[in-house]
Design a protein around this motif. Sequence first.
Motif, PDB file in Angstrom:
ATOM      1  N   HIS A  78       0.801  -1.220   0.000  1.00  0.00           N
ATOM      2  CA  HIS A  78       0.000   0.000   0.000  1.00  0.00           C
ATOM      3  C   HIS A  78       0.832   1.268   0.000  1.00  0.00           C
ATOM      4  O   HIS A  78       0.262   2.356   0.102  1.00  0.00           O
ATOM      5  CB  HIS A  78      -0.933   0.004   1.221  1.00  0.00           C
ATOM      6  N   SER A  79       2.162   1.175  -0.080  1.00  0.00           N
ATOM      7  CA  SER A  79       3.044   2.342  -0.168  1.00  0.00           C
ATOM      8  C   SER A  79       2.852   3.297   1.009  1.00  0.00           C
ATOM      9  O   SER A  79       2.780   4.510   0.842  1.00  0.00           O
ATOM     10  CB  SER A  79       2.829   3.083  -1.496  1.00  0.00           C
ATOM     11  N   LEU A  80       2.723   2.751   2.192  1.00  0.00           N
ATOM     12  CA  LEU A  80       2.581   3.536   3.414  1.00  0.00           C
ATOM     13  C   LEU A  80       3.802   3.336   4.296  1.00  0.00           C
ATOM     14  O   LEU A  80       4.440   2.284   4.270  1.00  0.00           O
ATOM     15  CB  LEU A  80       1.317   3.139   4.182  1.00  0.00           C
ATOM     16  N   THR A  81       4.132   4.357   5.065  1.00  0.00           N
ATOM     17  CA  THR A  81       5.260   4.300   5.989  1.00  0.00           C
ATOM     18  C   THR A  81       4.738   4.227   7.410  1.00  0.00           C
ATOM     19  O   THR A  81       3.964   5.100   7.833  1.00  0.00           O
ATOM     20  CB  THR A  81       6.163   5.531   5.826  1.00  0.00           C
ATOM     21  N   LEU A  82       5.134   3.197   8.141  1.00  0.00           N
ATOM     22  CA  LEU A  82       4.653   2.949   9.492  1.00  0.00           C
ATOM     23  C   LEU A  82       5.678   3.456  10.496  1.00  0.00           C
ATOM     24  O   LEU A  82       6.835   3.024  10.489  1.00  0.00           O
ATOM     25  CB  LEU A  82       4.411   1.445   9.692  1.00  0.00           C
ATOM     26  N   THR A  83       5.273   4.398  11.325  1.00  0.00           N
ATOM     27  CA  THR A  83       6.173   4.914  12.347  1.00  0.00           C
ATOM     28  C   THR A  83       6.299   3.913  13.493  1.00  0.00           C
ATOM     29  O   THR A  83       5.521   2.963  13.611  1.00  0.00           O
ATOM     30  CB  THR A  83       5.662   6.254  12.875  1.00  0.00           C
ATOM     31  N   SER A  84       7.303   4.151  14.352  1.00  0.00           N
ATOM     32  CA  SER A  84       7.537   3.243  15.479  1.00  0.00           C
ATOM     33  C   SER A  84       6.381   3.266  16.471  1.00  0.00           C
ATOM     34  O   SER A  84       5.997   2.231  17.028  1.00  0.00           O
ATOM     35  CB  SER A  84       8.838   3.619  16.179  1.00  0.00           C
ATOM     36  N   SER A  85       5.796   4.444  16.685  1.00  0.00           N
ATOM     37  CA  SER A  85       4.660   4.523  17.601  1.00  0.00           C
ATOM     38  C   SER A  85       3.450   3.779  17.053  1.00  0.00           C
ATOM     39  O   SER A  85       2.723   3.098  17.798  1.00  0.00           O
ATOM     40  CB  SER A  85       4.303   5.985  17.862  1.00  0.00           C
ATOM     41  N   ALA A  86       3.206   3.899  15.741  1.00  0.00           N
ATOM     42  CA  ALA A  86       2.091   3.168  15.137  1.00  0.00           C
ATOM     43  C   ALA A  86       2.340   1.665  15.186  1.00  0.00           C
ATOM     44  O   ALA A  86       1.406   0.867  15.386  1.00  0.00           O
ATOM     45  CB  ALA A  86       1.872   3.629  13.706  1.00  0.00           C
ATOM     46  N   LEU A  87       3.595   1.243  14.991  1.00  0.00           N
ATOM     47  CA  LEU A  87       3.906  -0.179  15.074  1.00  0.00           C
ATOM     48  C   LEU A  87       3.673  -0.708  16.485  1.00  0.00           C
ATOM     49  O   LEU A  87       3.198  -1.845  16.671  1.00  0.00           O
ATOM     50  CB  LEU A  87       5.355  -0.413  14.643  1.00  0.00           C
ATOM     51  N   GLN A  88       3.976   0.091  17.494  1.00  0.00           N
ATOM     52  CA  GLN A  88       3.746  -0.324  18.870  1.00  0.00           C
ATOM     53  C   GLN A  88       2.256  -0.488  19.158  1.00  0.00           C
ATOM     54  O   GLN A  88       1.820  -1.464  19.782  1.00  0.00           O
ATOM     55  CB  GLN A  88       4.356   0.708  19.822  1.00  0.00           C
TER      56      GLN A  88
END
Length: 803
Positions: A78-88
């Motif tokens: 989906h060409s999205l960038t996942l930040t560390s906070s969102a991954l948590q």
Amino acid sequence: MNKSIRSEKSRAIPFFKPPATPAPSNPIPSSSPGFATPAHPVRPFNPAGIPAKATILPVLLPPATLRPLAFRAFTKKHSLTLTSSALQVLATFIGRHCGTEWREEGLAERVCEEVAKSWKNRSGGVIVEGEGAMLKDILKNLEGSMIGGRIVSSRDLSRQNSLAGAENGGMTHSKLGLRPGLLEREDSQSSLGMSTLEVDGEEDEEDLGDPRKWLKVIDAFEQPRLMYNVGKKHFDRDTSKPSLLPQPSHKTQVFRNRYNLIHQRLLRNESFQQPTFDNSKPSLKRSNSGLSTQQHYKLTPIANLLGRNRSNHMLLGLLTISPTGTLAINDLTGSIALDLTHAKPIPEDGAWFAPGMIVLVDGTYEEDDNHAAGLGGSGGIGGTIGGKFIGFFIGGPPCERRSVTLSLSSKNDSGENTMSAGGGFGWVDFLGVGSERAVGSKMRRLEQKLLGKPPGLDGETGGGRGRMVIIGEVNLDQPYTLQALKKLFGLYALEPEEQTPMTFILMGNFTQHAIMARGGSGGSIEYKEYFDSLASTLSEYPTLLQSSTFIFVPGDNDGWASSFSAGATTALPRNGIPEMFTSRIKRAFVTANAELEKEKGTRTDGEAIWTSNPARLSLFGPTHEIVLFRDNMTARLRRTAIKFASSKPAAEEGDVEMINTPPATETNSESPQTEMHLDIDADVQEGSSNISNQASKTDDGTVTSDLHAARKLVKTVLDQGYLSPFNMTIRPVLWDYSSTLQVYPLPTTMVLADTEAPAFCVTYEGCHVMNPGSVVAPGRRGVAKWVEYDVRGKVGKIREVLF
């Protein structure tokens, strides 16, 4: 006995169970005020109809363990960038609701897929952040659709997410554009960057049969203000309130944004992508074989010149005038004096170079022997570097096609569709009408349905509703102007009503002198009388007023800005003409629409729109973007351009009016940069500019001066990607609205009304640029001139008529 019957009934299949009947008696008193009991017994709740919820053993899932799976779902798919906070946040949710089977059963992958779809449905941008409320809201909705760690109603969930923006007024979850309330999604990515365009299947398309329904005039002060974010490599919407008197730091941000846009565009060019196996050091010098595809360049920041005496470098920076009166070049790291005594422009006499432009300079750095080289002073952002940079070649940054910027499929030389690896800005809504990737394909189908195929296909010819008439320099204080307009309007009034052009664009100056500053003769009263006379002329052609949209773009001599500038250059962008002067014209449109409704019972919506300078037209969403700009740019370039030494002997030089360089000839095979040449199709430049093959070339085969001046102007503006590439002392700019002057991505069409340049229609890198000139042809008595633009073919044609 009763117990046995009751047990048999419980074993029966629920489908064959008889309907429950109320008990004949109730031990609880009925309708008792003391017990507040109902008159009829309440039907007991049957918990057997609800399936039992599967038990889940929650686990503590580390974010690092989930990272590979989330990367495949969000970034690759989906060409999205996942930040560390969102991954948590995502790891905590999956560990709690999917449990120990998050990997074996593929539960986590399905959750990541649904979260990515929902994020795009809400126009959340390319960065998935965990601090905001959007991701928490998505997970909350997803939790209600999960049973035993599995998503049981993903279709309903997608529909619920797609309507979330409409329930909140369409503005809650929009960053790159507005989400429409009614829009059918073709896939999971089709709702990012949506606008208020209501395209709901075939029913709306059949109702809106007039292409003017899809025409939108975008004022410069209403256009979204987007700033390029270097860290995210994406555009951010500037949410701060604009001001006419902002902080001084906003002026620096104007040049910083211009530099960042050109720099990121330049790094994607093939000539600036160095292969790992090639160790050559190219430069902008001529070669008999021309510029090969493997040749590459490398940019050097100005601050990195320290300690590298007599070394060759290529700089990208802003041309400025130093406090000592000499040329200098600045970038984000520093400033250095520039010596262009022996420099050669590339292409030679093919573009203008003036202070205020961002250029490429190839040359040698020489340190100052008297003073130690270092950063100091206040000439640049990082300071002034001692010594000077001797430039040998100078050129403009290569332009980038619209399809490359938006990463759209384009046709190659063999006619096959190819996907270009460009900027990836197809999801960005630059004008507030929807992004190209979101509604582009649907709008193209709608355009083909309403306007048909481009001219020349299947025997069709130009004409019909898919036309725009562009009239420049309508000086109402000149008597010949109204006569020319009457002849022009009379030609189109003779056509059938269903074949009249959809739009008439009238561009200023509407007075020859700054009459609002008591220039010429008269004042504000006479200024209004001129528009009243135009209203009388328009009233003679009611069919045009009923079926067309008239757009008026002001010039520097129009009010109110000319009251303070006295006809000099005003700050860009500037507002439209005040309504108090144009009330009679609007009344003429109201009268024409009312007469038609009274006679035929048909209601029309012909209108007059007074917009800003510059302004933009959007037709069928992002499919057609037309820039309208009125400025005598050629005269300003002649006054401020840098004069280079000629490369030919003095005997071969002619009396050149603009700069001391030989007249341009056809581009030969020794051109030093193929990326920087004018990509003008021969058929387009001859047909669209209405210049015959004999008129466009002289007897010796060289290009005429008019066509050469047009090419030179178009290349300069589009390479700079900015409508005002001058110092702010020469052409003032409102700092907080400078983003509206950006020409990025390239529009499909640009109207550059310049009375100092000859009328032309040329195409450069897929952008068709037109200059209508003056409606009364200068030096030719009784000749009216204008440009007729065909929307389907994206080509203009200069037309003339005697009056």
